[in-house]
Design a protein around this motif. Structure first.
Motif, PDB file in Angstrom:
ATOM      1  N   VAL A  11      52.260  51.871  32.904  1.00  0.00           N
ATOM      2  CA  VAL A  11      51.808  50.917  31.800  1.00  0.00           C
ATOM      3  C   VAL A  11      52.288  49.644  31.843  1.00  0.00           C
ATOM      4  O   VAL A  11      51.321  48.841  31.792  1.00  0.00           O
ATOM      5  CB  VAL A  11      52.478  51.593  30.517  1.00  0.00           C
ATOM      6  N   PHE A  12      53.382  49.476  32.320  1.00  0.00           N
ATOM      7  CA  PHE A  12      53.977  48.094  32.778  1.00  0.00           C
ATOM      8  C   PHE A  12      53.034  47.462  33.676  1.00  0.00           C
ATOM      9  O   PHE A  12      52.590  46.174  33.750  1.00  0.00           O
ATOM     10  CB  PHE A  12      55.322  48.266  33.483  1.00  0.00           C
ATOM     11  N   PHE A  13      52.678  48.128  34.898  1.00  0.00           N
ATOM     12  CA  PHE A  13      51.721  47.528  35.751  1.00  0.00           C
ATOM     13  C   PHE A  13      50.264  47.153  35.336  1.00  0.00           C
ATOM     14  O   PHE A  13      49.856  46.137  35.740  1.00  0.00           O
ATOM     15  CB  PHE A  13      51.851  48.164  37.146  1.00  0.00           C
ATOM     16  N   ALA A  14      49.899  48.184  34.739  1.00  0.00           N
ATOM     17  CA  ALA A  14      48.604  48.084  33.983  1.00  0.00           C
ATOM     18  C   ALA A  14      48.550  46.902  33.064  1.00  0.00           C
ATOM     19  O   ALA A  14      47.665  46.136  33.315  1.00  0.00           O
ATOM     20  CB  ALA A  14      48.147  49.392  33.269  1.00  0.00           C
ATOM     21  N   THR A  15      49.489  46.613  32.319  1.00  0.00           N
ATOM     22  CA  THR A  15      49.478  45.573  31.629  1.00  0.00           C
ATOM     23  C   THR A  15      49.461  44.423  32.411  1.00  0.00           C
ATOM     24  O   THR A  15      48.527  43.286  32.231  1.00  0.00           O
ATOM     25  CB  THR A  15      50.767  45.430  30.592  1.00  0.00           C
ATOM     26  N   ILE A  16      50.104  44.230  33.581  1.00  0.00           N
ATOM     27  CA  ILE A  16      50.178  43.062  34.200  1.00  0.00           C
ATOM     28  C   ILE A  16      48.650  42.735  34.896  1.00  0.00           C
ATOM     29  O   ILE A  16      48.110  41.658  34.902  1.00  0.00           O
ATOM     30  CB  ILE A  16      51.117  43.017  35.319  1.00  0.00           C
ATOM     31  N   VAL A  17      48.207  43.847  35.487  1.00  0.00           N
ATOM     32  CA  VAL A  17      46.996  43.911  36.032  1.00  0.00           C
ATOM     33  C   VAL A  17      45.879  43.246  35.080  1.00  0.00           C
ATOM     34  O   VAL A  17      44.922  42.691  35.197  1.00  0.00           O
ATOM     35  CB  VAL A  17      46.377  45.237  36.582  1.00  0.00           C
ATOM     36  N   ALA A  18      45.985  43.986  33.875  1.00  0.00           N
ATOM     37  CA  ALA A  18      44.891  43.486  32.750  1.00  0.00           C
ATOM     38  C   ALA A  18      44.911  42.148  32.271  1.00  0.00           C
ATOM     39  O   ALA A  18      44.097  41.581  32.089  1.00  0.00           O
ATOM     40  CB  ALA A  18      45.046  44.404  31.713  1.00  0.00           C
ATOM     41  N   LEU A  19      46.137  41.590  32.372  1.00  0.00           N
ATOM     42  CA  LEU A  19      46.402  40.032  31.898  1.00  0.00           C
ATOM     43  C   LEU A  19      45.976  39.280  33.084  1.00  0.00           C
ATOM     44  O   LEU A  19      45.213  38.192  32.749  1.00  0.00           O
ATOM     45  CB  LEU A  19      47.958  39.992  31.972  1.00  0.00           C
ATOM     46  N   ILE A  20      46.097  39.639  34.512  1.00  0.00           N
ATOM     47  CA  ILE A  20      45.652  38.845  35.569  1.00  0.00           C
ATOM     48  C   ILE A  20      43.972  38.791  35.740  1.00  0.00           C
ATOM     49  O   ILE A  20      43.448  37.861  35.945  1.00  0.00           O
ATOM     50  CB  ILE A  20      46.432  39.239  36.792  1.00  0.00           C
ATOM     51  N   PHE A  21      43.429  40.283  35.726  1.00  0.00           N
ATOM     52  CA  PHE A  21      42.431  40.447  36.273  1.00  0.00           C
ATOM     53  C   PHE A  21      41.204  40.518  35.180  1.00  0.00           C
ATOM     54  O   PHE A  21      39.951  40.737  35.508  1.00  0.00           O
ATOM     55  CB  PHE A  21      42.504  41.615  37.254  1.00  0.00           C
ATOM     56  N   THR A  22      41.485  40.484  33.830  1.00  0.00           N
ATOM     57  CA  THR A  22      40.534  40.715  32.764  1.00  0.00           C
ATOM     58  C   THR A  22      40.566  39.289  31.954  1.00  0.00           C
ATOM     59  O   THR A  22      41.350  38.661  31.711  1.00  0.00           O
ATOM     60  CB  THR A  22      40.733  42.018  31.951  1.00  0.00           C
ATOM     61  N   ASN A  23      39.351  39.490  31.257  1.00  0.00           N
ATOM     62  CA  ASN A  23      39.160  38.478  30.149  1.00  0.00           C
ATOM     63  C   ASN A  23      39.917  38.588  28.893  1.00  0.00           C
ATOM     64  O   ASN A  23      39.474  37.900  28.087  1.00  0.00           O
ATOM     65  CB  ASN A  23      37.790  37.641  30.104  1.00  0.00           C
ATOM     66  N   LYS A  24      40.179  39.799  28.741  1.00  0.00           N
ATOM     67  CA  LYS A  24      40.852  40.212  27.190  1.00  0.00           C
ATOM     68  C   LYS A  24      41.997  39.308  26.971  1.00  0.00           C
ATOM     69  O   LYS A  24      42.668  38.928  27.869  1.00  0.00           O
ATOM     70  CB  LYS A  24      41.144  41.692  27.502  1.00  0.00           C
ATOM     71  N   LYS A  25      42.167  39.196  25.639  1.00  0.00           N
ATOM     72  CA  LYS A  25      42.934  38.422  24.909  1.00  0.00           C
ATOM     73  C   LYS A  25      44.368  39.102  25.225  1.00  0.00           C
ATOM     74  O   LYS A  25      44.672  40.397  25.210  1.00  0.00           O
ATOM     75  CB  LYS A  25      43.060  38.046  23.318  1.00  0.00           C
ATOM     76  N   PRO A  26      45.478  38.189  25.580  1.00  0.00           N
ATOM     77  CA  PRO A  26      47.060  38.985  25.836  1.00  0.00           C
ATOM     78  C   PRO A  26      47.172  39.410  24.473  1.00  0.00           C
ATOM     79  O   PRO A  26      48.064  40.826  24.769  1.00  0.00           O
ATOM     80  CB  PRO A  26      47.794  37.616  25.919  1.00  0.00           C
ATOM     81  N   SER A  27      46.843  39.274  23.317  1.00  0.00           N
ATOM     82  CA  SER A  27      47.195  40.024  22.276  1.00  0.00           C
ATOM     83  C   SER A  27      46.711  41.416  22.236  1.00  0.00           C
ATOM     84  O   SER A  27      47.113  42.385  21.762  1.00  0.00           O
ATOM     85  CB  SER A  27      46.953  39.324  20.802  1.00  0.00           C
ATOM     86  N   SER A  28      45.558  41.409  22.796  1.00  0.00           N
ATOM     87  CA  SER A  28      44.591  42.870  22.669  1.00  0.00           C
ATOM     88  C   SER A  28      45.321  43.776  23.854  1.00  0.00           C
ATOM     89  O   SER A  28      45.525  44.683  23.482  1.00  0.00           O
ATOM     90  CB  SER A  28      43.412  42.743  22.817  1.00  0.00           C
ATOM     91  N   ILE A  29      45.726  43.126  24.737  1.00  0.00           N
ATOM     92  CA  ILE A  29      46.322  43.924  26.105  1.00  0.00           C
ATOM     93  C   ILE A  29      47.469  44.256  25.374  1.00  0.00           C
ATOM     94  O   ILE A  29      48.102  45.642  25.873  1.00  0.00           O
ATOM     95  CB  ILE A  29      46.372  42.993  27.133  1.00  0.00           C
TER      96      ILE A  29
END
Length: 574
Positions: A11-29
């Protein structure tokens, strides 16, 4: 490593990947991260509630709420009008000093938003030579005190969550002030690398606005240039009506006199810029109608006021409204608003009274187009109370007389009592997205701790890094945070890197303070990319800058800032 630890790590690494490589808002992630951890039974609801009531988070939320009230004061805007001088060096250092010092206590995004207008529309220097320095000065100033930027308070909340006392108000000052002054000098020396071009032209329809010079006006006896009337954001002084004569064009050396009527053209959204000038009042303001919203209407072809002036029809009595500005498409208009003959199709910007919408003659004469929000002007007493009250709270918190959160709570309540703010306004400005980021990050850190993952990492890292130089570890934490903040937001970078820094400190049995400060400073040190920090995004959007313009001047600034901060942390703590 057991199954719980593996799940939390994923979950920790998935959060980092989502923050860097997606356009989703950090709040949503971070919200999704928290829900997944609850679903995996690595968190329960009590943990989330505990994180919501974290004192660092409470202080941050209260600070952001009262900052909207402080933004209503005119101090920064009034000083901002006096920034630009004929000399670039004087303009640069005036801008840097004001932005740097204001950002140490106020929301740095709000400071940049207040100053960007005078800089963007100045006629003496290319705005591109000042806009990037404006953003960098705000970033640097935010690192001087605990409340200078939300990043500092986020790291503070992590310290409190892990059983530490948190930062003192001036724990940042020596490092931030030293690095900030050095980077300011370097920024001035590198200003030749900044591109030369004008700012983007805003897309708006120009209205004609009239303002009267009262006997108490600070403008009287000074020239147009000395009064900085040529640097108002998106408003341009085109005529002066003096003793019934129209003077145009208006030259920079023209002296303003009592009872002059100043005719501006420009963006109605910037009308509050006139309200910041003492002794300069619009018709609707003088008649007690100007409030925090204006109604835009179009004159109907069936209107009874066509081909008549505002004076002839008795506009105020007829409609319970005052005309603030006029726009006529396809034809230039000039002169006093009260002497202009209204035509069908004219756009009028109205300050309306309580009876305006209930009168039956409105629909017969106008088509209502929209409402325009403007900043409600505070009385001098309200403005003094707001500024002095905030400084008082900061002084009490800095001297450890009362906790910051307690002082801000009573200050926020007092602003409601004196009618500077309202409860509904606080509800509307509640920073939900930032709360979700911090609560999600705190919850992730809780899961890392509860699953035993931090203890596992500590036990396995200790033999490998036991003899490692603590300064090298500090450099590693700083560089990783800087790299992350350029890809994601500064707040997310701080939230993600603190658990790593905490585990490293535990493994090496080092003091937490230098590493916590390193995370806070590095998360704010977004100088290379226009995307990592909100102030960079503001000036990026207001101009034709390219990514390379930030990188070219930001790399040496980032290196200098890091070297000074790390050297001082090593000297004092390690």
């Amino acid at each position: 490593m057991n199954i719980d630890q593996i799940m939390v790590l994923l979950v920790f690494f998935a959060t980092i990947v989502a923050l860097i490589f997606t356009n989703k808002k950090p709040s949503s992630i971070f919200a999704a991260c928290t829900l997944v951890l609850v679903l995996l039974q690595q968190l329960d609801f009590s943990h989330i509630l505990q994180n919501v009531t974290n004192m660092g988070l409470v202080a941050l939320v209260l600070l952001l709420l009262v900052s909207h009230s402080i933004d209503k004061t005119t101090l920064v805007v009034r000083l901002g009008r006096k920034i630009i001088k004929g000399s670039y060096a004087k303009s640069f250092w005036r801008m840097f000093a004001l932005t740097f010092s204001a950002s140490a206590l106020l929301n740095n995004t709000a400071v940049v938003a207040s100053l960007i207008g005078p800089i963007k529309h100045n006629t003496l220097h290319p705005p591109s030579k000042l806009l990037i320095p404006l953003s960098y000065a705000a970033i640097l100033g935010g690192t001087v005190t605990l409340i200078g930027t939300s990043t500092n308070l986020i790291v503070d909340s992590f310290l409190i969550e892990n059983g530490h006392a948190g930062f003192a108000f001036f724990d940042f000052t020596l490092f931030g002030l030293s690095a900030g002054i050095a980077c300011g000098i370097l920024l001035f020396m590198l200003s030749g690398l900044l591109p030369t071009f004008n700012a983007n032209k805003s897309q708006y329809q120009s209205y004609l606005l009239e303002a009267d010079v009262e006997a108490s006006s600070e403008l009287i006896g000074n020239t147009v240039e000395d009064n900085h009337l040529r640097n108002l954001p998106e408003l341009f002084l085109i005529e002066i009506v003096r003793r019934k004569k129209v003077i145009t064009p208006v030259t920079p050396d023209m002296i303003i006199e009592e009872n002059d009527k100043l005719i501006f053209t420009g963006n109605i959204a910037k009308i509050d810029s006139i309200g910041h000038i003492k002794g300069l009042t619009m018709f609707a303001e003088a008649n007690g109608l100007l409030n925090d919203s204006l109604t835009e209407v179009v004159v109907s072809n069936r209107s009874t006021i066509r081909n008549k002036t505002l004076k002839q029809v008795g506009f105020r009595a007829l409609f319970d409204a005052g005309v603030v500005a006029i726009r006529r498409d396809g034809e230039a208009i000039s002169g006093k608003l009260g002497d202009l003959k209204i035509q069908a199709g004219d756009f009028l910007l109205l300050a309306t009274g309580s009876d305006f919408h209930s009168r039956d003659n409105i629909s017969k004469n106008f088509f209502v187009v929209s409402e325009q929000k403007i900043t409600r002007k505070l009385t001098r007493w309200q403005e003094n109370f707001t500024l002095l009250g905030f400084l008082g709270v900061i002084a009490l918190a800095a001297s450890s007389v009362i906790p910051l959160a307690t002082g801000l709570l009573f200050y926020a309540a007092s602003l409601v009592i004196v009618k500077v703010s309202a409860v509904q306004e606080y509800k509307r400005n509640l920073p939900i997205n930032l709360i979700l980021v911090i609560v999600g990050a705190l919850s992730l850190a809780t899961a890392l701790e509860n699953s035993g993952l931090i203890l596992f990492a500590t036990n396995h890292l200790t033999p490998l890094i036991g003899d490692m130089n603590p300064f090298y570890a500090l450099i590693a934490v700083y560089l990783m945070t800087v790299l992350l903040t350029e890809f994601v937001t500064n707040n997310a970078a701080a939230a993600l890197m603190f658990p790593f820094a905490y585990g490293l400190v535990s493994a090496m049995q080092l003091p937490i303070m230098p590493f916590a400060l390193a995370v806070a400073f590095a998360a704010s040190a977004s100088f290379i990319s226009p995307y990592g920090y909100q102030t960079n995004l503001i000036v990026f959007g207001a101009s034709d800058y390219k990514f390379s313009d930030f990188a070219k001047i930001g790399v040496p600034i980032s290196i200098t800032f890091g070297v000074i901060v790390l050297s001082l942390l090593n000297l004092i703590y390690l």
